[in-house]
Motif scaffolding. Structure first.
Motif, PDB file in Angstrom:
ATOM      1  N   ALA A 142      62.906  58.148  61.217  1.00 51.90           N
ATOM      2  CA  ALA A 142      62.409  56.855  60.731  1.00 51.90           C
ATOM      3  C   ALA A 142      61.753  57.127  59.399  1.00 51.90           C
ATOM      4  CB  ALA A 142      61.402  56.293  61.712  1.00 51.90           C
ATOM      5  N   VAL A 198      59.384  60.252  59.605  1.00 51.83           N
ATOM      6  CA  VAL A 198      58.967  60.947  60.814  1.00 51.83           C
ATOM      7  C   VAL A 198      60.242  61.297  61.566  1.00 51.83           C
ATOM      8  CG1 VAL A 198      57.696  60.827  62.972  1.00 51.83           C
ATOM      9  CG2 VAL A 198      56.772  59.713  60.927  1.00 51.83           C
ATOM     10  N   ARG A 217      61.955  62.611  64.846  1.00 50.70           N
ATOM     11  CA  ARG A 217      61.630  62.745  66.274  1.00 50.70           C
ATOM     12  C   ARG A 217      62.783  63.472  66.947  1.00 50.70           C
ATOM     13  NH1 ARG A 217      60.852  56.589  65.312  1.00 50.70           N
ATOM     14  NH2 ARG A 217      58.703  56.554  64.544  1.00 50.70           N
ATOM     15  N   GLU A 263      57.450  50.541  70.710  1.00 53.15           N
ATOM     16  CA  GLU A 263      57.169  50.880  69.310  1.00 53.15           C
ATOM     17  C   GLU A 263      58.451  51.306  68.590  1.00 53.15           C
ATOM     18  OE1 GLU A 263      54.428  50.427  67.762  1.00 53.15           O
ATOM     19  OE2 GLU A 263      53.072  50.000  69.423  1.00 53.15           O
ATOM     20  N   TYR A 264      59.236  52.118  69.261  1.00 51.88           N
ATOM     21  CA  TYR A 264      60.534  52.494  68.701  1.00 51.88           C
ATOM     22  C   TYR A 264      61.416  53.011  69.812  1.00 51.88           C
ATOM     23  CZ  TYR A 264      58.478  57.239  68.699  1.00 51.88           C
ATOM     24  OH  TYR A 264      57.876  58.417  69.048  1.00 51.88           O
ATOM     25  N   LYS A 274      59.298  54.688  72.912  1.00 55.24           N
ATOM     26  CA  LYS A 274      57.859  54.927  72.753  1.00 55.24           C
ATOM     27  C   LYS A 274      57.157  53.632  73.130  1.00 55.24           C
ATOM     28  CE  LYS A 274      53.846  56.500  71.519  1.00 55.24           C
ATOM     29  NZ  LYS A 274      53.405  56.987  70.228  1.00 55.24           N
ATOM     30  N   ASP A 289      53.303  52.127  74.313  1.00 54.05           N
ATOM     31  CA  ASP A 289      51.878  52.483  74.371  1.00 54.05           C
ATOM     32  C   ASP A 289      51.394  52.658  75.808  1.00 54.05           C
ATOM     33  OD1 ASP A 289      51.358  52.842  71.775  1.00 54.05           O
ATOM     34  OD2 ASP A 289      50.634  50.805  71.376  1.00 54.05           O
TER      35      ASP A 289
END
Ligand SMILES: [Zn+2]
Lengths: 143, 432
Positions: free
Chosen positions: A37, A44, A46, A98-99, A116, A118
């Motif tokens: 991303a 970032v 991953r 989130e993604y 992802k 939370d």
């Protein structure tokens, strides 16, 4: 159950992604999944690897900022609507993704989606309750 | 404790009257006795009778370090050499040194200024002062010495260096007050630790540290490691040496001995006098000096003045601890930017390490300011949104301090070039 993901800070400049993958390859670390991303400045990366802790140590030795975090991994049946059902379940429960990114663990098998979220623990129990199988790091290794 | 309440707590109006009077005398004396100042005042079109007080100060010419150098050795004396009883000089590492020649009266003023300084940190005649500033032509050693003598304390004139001896005296003599540069204080703390001595084994209770810039972080470290209250002191050879300004027990800015040394803040680029609270270059006029008095000396030190009342009871103006040197100043879109301001903002954000770089560039006639900050474990998140939020946070804090927009860019660790372990801070790519 959840899966360990390694995320790495990269500058958004030419060759940075190639550089980090080269280092991991040199150390014999296999990338099972990869997602990048980015913004105009930075990215970032991953990744899902077999031994996240060793991967992290290798990255730190090479001056990368990286961390290991727990993410939700779901196996998605290879048929229309498989993915949207999972998102619907999470949405109904008011869980915010989130993604996410998907990969195929082994040729011919179902895809695995990494999310992802939370509230990871709640997400896991919501998915289990709806009969959606989440998978663990061990499951990934045996696939 | 206030050493001289008559002067240090003088009500504003009385203080101003005193300054007006003293400035008048100074200008008169400089015009009559020092050719250099007479020529400068003539060139500026200043007539003697026209200078009636501080209100007229802005019309008087500045004095620069280079001008003081060109007066080497005795061209700037305002009295006959017979009246001079002691001479100090600046280091002269970058040219001829600046000569500071003291009359007996000047030494008396110096002792007074330093007695106020030491008293403000609680020093009394019961204290043992270990003076680890260098004795010699450098003003640090003797300045502290005269002040400590004036208040009646016991002075150990050990001078700088000889760390083993310093440790012995600290331990055996029960030193209560340490005076040296802040970096040497930290060095000493390390030496004490190696000797197995903790602050509890020693009697230290206050330290007066100056002659180089330091930060609040460094203060906290010195205080913790030496078990004392660390006070910042300010002075410079060109003016008198230490004793120009000092911290009181509040440790919130340095009280300027403004009945003796009048401070102004000016825009370093234009020389325009700036209002209180605005950052700029400190300019000092010596109000009572006899040997080598100086008019509006450009210190090149960056600070700002605060006239709000101090709870300690002193009525003198306070200057913020030094924010940098004018030599490091950048002008971006017409605004003066001091790297130290940027550093203060960046280090005030949790998780940021002091590895950053300031890049100034110009595109289409417009200056751009980019601040690159190295990513750290503490700042990192696997979510882009969090990282963007960090960039925005630093940008908005910088705007709050600098009043111009900057662009913050997070970069990979160890990518900012370092020389001798320290990051290279400023990259000015503008071709002007
Ligand atoms: Zn005060």
């Amino acid at each position: 159950m959840s899966v360990k993901q390694v995320s790495i800070f990269l500058e958004n400049s030419k060759g940075r992604l190639a550089e980090v993958t080269r280092i991991l390859a040199r150390e014999g670390i296999d990338l099972r999944a990869l997602s990048l991303a980015d913004t105009s400045d930075f990215g970032v990366l991953r990744i899902i690897v077999e031994d996240p802790d060793r991967c992290l140590a290798v990255l730190k030795d090479n001056d990368y900022v990286a961390r290991v975090s727990e993410v939700v991994a779901v196996e998605v049946e290879d048929r229309p609507g498989g993915m949207s059902r999972i998102l619907d379940v999470l949405d109904e429960a008011g869980l915010n993704v989130e993604y996410l990114y998907a990969f195929v663990a082994k040729a011919g098998k179902n895809a695995v989606v990494i999310c992802k979220i939370d509230e990871r623990e709640r997400a896991l129990s919501v998915l289990e309750a709806k009969g959606i199988r989440t998978i663990s790091s061990e499951d990934l290794e045996s696939t | 404790m206030i050493w001289n309440p008559d002067y240090e707590t003088l009500p504003g109006e009385d203080l101003k009257r005193l300054q007006d009077e003293r400035l008048g005398t100074l200008v008169d004396m400089l015009y009559r006795r020092v050719k250099f100042f007479r020529s400068k005042m003539d060139a500026a079109g200043v007539k003697l009778g026209e200078v009636r007080g501080i209100g007229d100060l802005a019309r008087l010419p500045f004095t620069t370090k280079d001008e003081l150098r060109s007066g080497y050795p005795f061209n700037l004396l305002a009295v006959d050499l017979r009246e001079i009883v002691e001479i100090h000089t600046s280091s002269g590492t970058t040219g001829k040194p600046v000569v500071d020649a003291y009359t007996a009266g000047d030494l008396d003023t110096w002792a007074e200024a330093m007695a106020r300084t030491l008293s403000a940190g609680g020093a009394t005649r019961h204290d043992i002062v270990q003076n680890a500033y260098g004795y010699g032509l450098f003003t640090g050693g003797l300045g502290v010495h005269y002040g400590a003598r004036r208040i009646g304390a016991t002075v150990l004139p050990i001078s700088g260096g000889n760390t083993k001896r310093q440790v012995e005296l600290l331990r055996d003599f029960g030193t209560t007050i340490l005076t040296c540069t802040p970096s040497y204080a930290l060095y000493l703390a390390e030496a004490l630790r190696e000797e197995g001595l903790s602050p509890r084994d020693m009697g230290l209770r206050a330290g007066f540290f100056g002659a180089e810039p330091w930060s609040d972080t460094m203060r906290a470290e010195i205080q913790a490691k030496l078990g004392l209250a660390a006070y910042d002191i300010y002075g410079l050879t060109e003016i008198i040496g230490p004793g120009v300004a000092f911290e009181c027990e509040r440790q919130e800015g340095l009280h300027v001995n403004e009945d003796l040394f009048y401070p102004e803040i000016v825009d370093p680029a234009t020389g325009r006098v700036l209002p209180d609270g605005q950052k700029g270059e400190l300019v000092i006029t010596t109000l009572t000096k006899q040997g080598t008095p100086i008019l509006r000396y450009r210190t090149r030190d960056i600070t700002y003045l605060d006239r709000s009342p101090c709870p300690c009871g002193r009525t003198t103006v306070r200057m913020h601890r030094l924010l940098g040197r004018t030599d490091d100043m950048l002008i971006v879109r017409g605004v003066n930017v001091f790297p130290s301001q940027i550093e203060e903002v960046i280090l005030g954000i949790e998780g940021v390490e002091p590895h950053y770089q300031i890049i100034v560039d110009r595109r289409n006639q417009l200056d751009s300011l980019e601040v690159q900050v190295e990513m750290t474990e503490a700042l990192f998140s696997d979510e882009i949104r969090d990282l963007e939020r960090t960039e925005k946070l630093i940008e908005s804090r910088l705007y709050g301090t600098l009043n111009i927009h900057s662009r913050v860019k997070l970069v990979e660790p160890k990518t900012i070039a370092r020389s001798e372990g320290k990051a290279k801070r400023i990259l000015d790519k503008r071709q002007i």
